[in-house]
Design an enzyme around this catalytic site. Structure first.
Site, mmCIF file in Angstrom:
data_model
loop_
_atom_site.group_PDB
_atom_site.id
_atom_site.type_symbol
_atom_site.label_atom_id
_atom_site.label_comp_id
_atom_site.label_asym_id
_atom_site.label_seq_id
_atom_site.Cartn_x
_atom_site.Cartn_y
_atom_site.Cartn_z
ATOM 1 N N LYS A 198 23.781 44.979 44.838
ATOM 2 C CA LYS A 198 24.315 45.007 43.473
ATOM 3 C C LYS A 198 23.350 44.382 42.453
ATOM 4 O O LYS A 198 22.391 43.692 42.829
ATOM 5 C CB LYS A 198 25.663 44.277 43.464
ATOM 6 C CG LYS A 198 26.758 45.005 44.271
ATOM 7 C CD LYS A 198 28.091 44.289 44.157
ATOM 8 C CE LYS A 198 29.199 45.033 44.880
ATOM 9 N NZ LYS A 198 30.513 44.332 44.749
ATOM 10 N N PHE A 218 40.408 43.904 37.181
ATOM 11 C CA PHE A 218 38.963 43.665 37.081
ATOM 12 C C PHE A 218 38.145 44.948 36.990
ATOM 13 O O PHE A 218 36.915 44.891 36.996
ATOM 14 C CB PHE A 218 38.480 42.813 38.274
ATOM 15 C CG PHE A 218 38.785 43.408 39.626
ATOM 16 C CD1 PHE A 218 37.995 44.417 40.166
ATOM 17 C CD2 PHE A 218 39.872 42.952 40.369
ATOM 18 C CE1 PHE A 218 38.268 44.966 41.410
ATOM 19 C CE2 PHE A 218 40.162 43.498 41.620
ATOM 20 C CZ PHE A 218 39.343 44.511 42.140
ATOM 21 N N ARG A 269 30.423 44.691 57.342
ATOM 22 C CA ARG A 269 31.394 43.806 56.677
ATOM 23 C C ARG A 269 31.251 42.372 57.199
ATOM 24 O O ARG A 269 31.403 41.415 56.442
ATOM 25 C CB ARG A 269 32.834 44.306 56.911
ATOM 26 C CG ARG A 269 33.141 45.687 56.340
ATOM 27 C CD ARG A 269 33.213 45.776 54.838
ATOM 28 N NE ARG A 269 34.071 44.810 54.224
ATOM 29 C CZ ARG A 269 34.513 44.896 52.952
ATOM 30 N NH1 ARG A 269 34.173 45.943 52.189
ATOM 31 N NH2 ARG A 269 35.246 43.958 52.431
ATOM 32 N N THR A 313 34.807 38.909 50.343
ATOM 33 C CA THR A 313 34.591 39.305 48.940
ATOM 34 C C THR A 313 34.298 38.097 48.052
ATOM 35 O O THR A 313 33.371 38.123 47.237
ATOM 36 C CB THR A 313 35.848 40.033 48.406
ATOM 37 O OG1 THR A 313 36.213 41.069 49.319
ATOM 38 C CG2 THR A 313 35.604 40.608 47.025
ATOM 39 N N ARG A 325 27.038 37.076 51.410
ATOM 40 C CA ARG A 325 27.767 36.561 50.244
ATOM 41 C C ARG A 325 27.792 35.036 50.221
ATOM 42 O O ARG A 325 27.706 34.436 49.144
ATOM 43 C CB ARG A 325 29.159 37.179 50.193
ATOM 44 C CG ARG A 325 29.086 38.643 49.693
ATOM 45 C CD ARG A 325 30.375 39.388 49.937
ATOM 46 N NE ARG A 325 30.456 40.622 49.170
ATOM 47 C CZ ARG A 325 31.409 41.535 49.367
ATOM 48 N NH1 ARG A 325 32.331 41.345 50.292
ATOM 49 N NH2 ARG A 325 31.419 42.632 48.635
ATOM 50 N N ASN A 351 28.914 39.690 43.604
ATOM 51 C CA ASN A 351 28.846 39.247 44.997
ATOM 52 C C ASN A 351 27.807 39.984 45.837
ATOM 53 O O ASN A 351 27.935 40.118 47.049
ATOM 54 C CB ASN A 351 30.239 39.287 45.631
ATOM 55 C CG ASN A 351 30.847 40.681 45.593
ATOM 56 O OD1 ASN A 351 30.203 41.632 45.176
ATOM 57 N ND2 ASN A 351 32.082 40.795 46.051
ATOM 58 N N HIS A 358 27.902 45.706 48.326
ATOM 59 C CA HIS A 358 29.077 46.524 48.629
ATOM 60 C C HIS A 358 28.923 47.039 50.053
ATOM 61 O O HIS A 358 27.808 47.331 50.488
ATOM 62 C CB HIS A 358 29.171 47.730 47.680
ATOM 63 C CG HIS A 358 30.145 48.765 48.177
ATOM 64 N ND1 HIS A 358 31.495 48.687 47.935
ATOM 65 C CD2 HIS A 358 29.965 49.867 48.962
ATOM 66 C CE1 HIS A 358 32.106 49.712 48.531
ATOM 67 N NE2 HIS A 358 31.193 50.437 49.163
ATOM 68 N N GLU A 392 31.575 57.866 50.662
ATOM 69 C CA GLU A 392 30.653 57.096 49.826
ATOM 70 C C GLU A 392 29.201 57.531 50.053
ATOM 71 O O GLU A 392 28.419 57.605 49.101
ATOM 72 C CB GLU A 392 30.841 55.596 50.101
ATOM 73 C CG GLU A 392 32.200 55.105 49.612
ATOM 74 C CD GLU A 392 32.445 53.619 49.841
ATOM 75 O OE1 GLU A 392 33.429 53.097 49.288
ATOM 76 O OE2 GLU A 392 31.658 52.972 50.574
HETATM 77 P P1 ADP Z 1 34.873 44.352 48.801
HETATM 78 O O1 ADP Z 1 33.642 44.629 47.967
HETATM 79 O O2 ADP Z 1 34.728 43.105 49.623
HETATM 80 O O3 ADP Z 1 35.320 45.543 49.623
HETATM 81 P P2 ADP Z 1 37.114 44.982 47.003
HETATM 82 O O4 ADP Z 1 37.007 46.376 47.503
HETATM 83 O O5 ADP Z 1 38.446 44.308 47.045
HETATM 84 O O6 ADP Z 1 36.071 44.020 47.771
HETATM 85 O O7 ADP Z 1 36.615 44.898 45.489
HETATM 86 C C1 ADP Z 1 35.506 45.664 45.059
HETATM 87 C C2 ADP Z 1 34.621 44.800 44.195
HETATM 88 O O8 ADP Z 1 35.323 44.463 42.997
HETATM 89 C C3 ADP Z 1 34.233 43.429 44.785
HETATM 90 O O9 ADP Z 1 33.145 43.490 45.681
HETATM 91 C C4 ADP Z 1 33.882 42.650 43.534
HETATM 92 O O10 ADP Z 1 32.588 42.989 43.033
HETATM 93 C C5 ADP Z 1 34.936 43.173 42.551
HETATM 94 N N1 ADP Z 1 36.122 42.291 42.559
HETATM 95 C C6 ADP Z 1 37.072 42.191 43.522
HETATM 96 N N2 ADP Z 1 38.024 41.297 43.204
HETATM 97 C C7 ADP Z 1 37.662 40.796 41.976
HETATM 98 C C8 ADP Z 1 38.224 39.823 41.091
HETATM 99 N N3 ADP Z 1 39.349 39.178 41.408
HETATM 100 N N4 ADP Z 1 37.559 39.556 39.930
HETATM 101 C C9 ADP Z 1 36.429 40.221 39.604
HETATM 102 N N5 ADP Z 1 35.841 41.149 40.395
HETATM 103 C C10 ADP Z 1 36.439 41.433 41.565
HETATM 104 MG MG MG Z 2 36.055 47.379 49.040
#
Ligand code: ADP
Ligand code: MG
Length: 140
Positions: A11, A59, A87, A93, A104, A114, A117, A128
């Site tokens: 990212k 978000f 993962r 996350t 992370r 973070n 992805h 994807e």
């Molecule tokens: P992951 O990337 O671990 O699969 P999610 O699919 O839940 O997590 O969320 C996608 C992305 O959205 C996260 O990696 C992060 O960049 C962003 N995100 C998730 N939760 C939040 C939050 N509470 N506030 C801001 N950004 C968030």
């Molecule tokens: Mg996700």
């Protein structure tokens, strides 16, 4: 189990800090192989389309702006149980909850910024990968 492919993004917070190599080293040390890679600047259409599953989350706007805020590296990773393995290597996350040694835990700046992805299931991985790569761009 078996050899599988997953989709990964380095990212903008990581490309900005010039740590793409450090992120890839974690993935490789974890047993995954980069079989496709390109550095791109996402358009709004790409960012909104890619994250459309989150369009009703509070978000979403912030996430789309962040993903357009600088270059990203989109990549296909291959290896044993690659979706879950990636993962594990990424960590939770929220970096405050990510296990020590994960990408992370070491590099992420916040729950939003973070660093990486990773697809959450084999079916999502297929979709994807197809969103960003043609078959002939993946060289295993
Ligand atoms: P992951 O990337 O671990 O699969 P999610 O699919 O839940 O997590 O969320 C996608 C992305 O959205 C996260 O990696 C992060 O960049 C962003 N995100 C998730 N939760 C939040 C939050 N509470 N506030 C801001 N950004 C968030
Ligand atoms: Mg996700």
């Amino acid at each position: 189990m078996g050899i599988e492919r997953t989709f990964s993004i380095i990212k903008p917070d990581a490309t900005k800090r010039n740590i793409t190599g450090k992120v890839i080293a974690k993935l490789e040390e974890g047993g995954l192989r980069v079989v496709a890679s390109k550095r791109i600047h996402m358009s709004r259409e790409q960012a909104e389309g890619f994250y459309s599953v989150h369009k009703d989350r509070p978000f979403f706007g912030e996430l789309v702006e962040f993903m357009m805020s600088g270059p990203v590296v989109v990549q296909v990773l291959e290896g044993e149980n690659a979706v879950l393995r990636n993962r594990e290597i990424m960590g939770a996350t929220n970096p405050a909850e990510a296990a020590p040694g994960t990408i992370r835990a070491e590099f992420a700046q916040s729950i939003g910024e973070n660093s990486v992805h990773g697809s959450d299931a084999p079916e999502t991985a297929k979709e994807e990968i197809a969103f960003f790569f043609k078959d002939e761009e993946i060289v295993g």
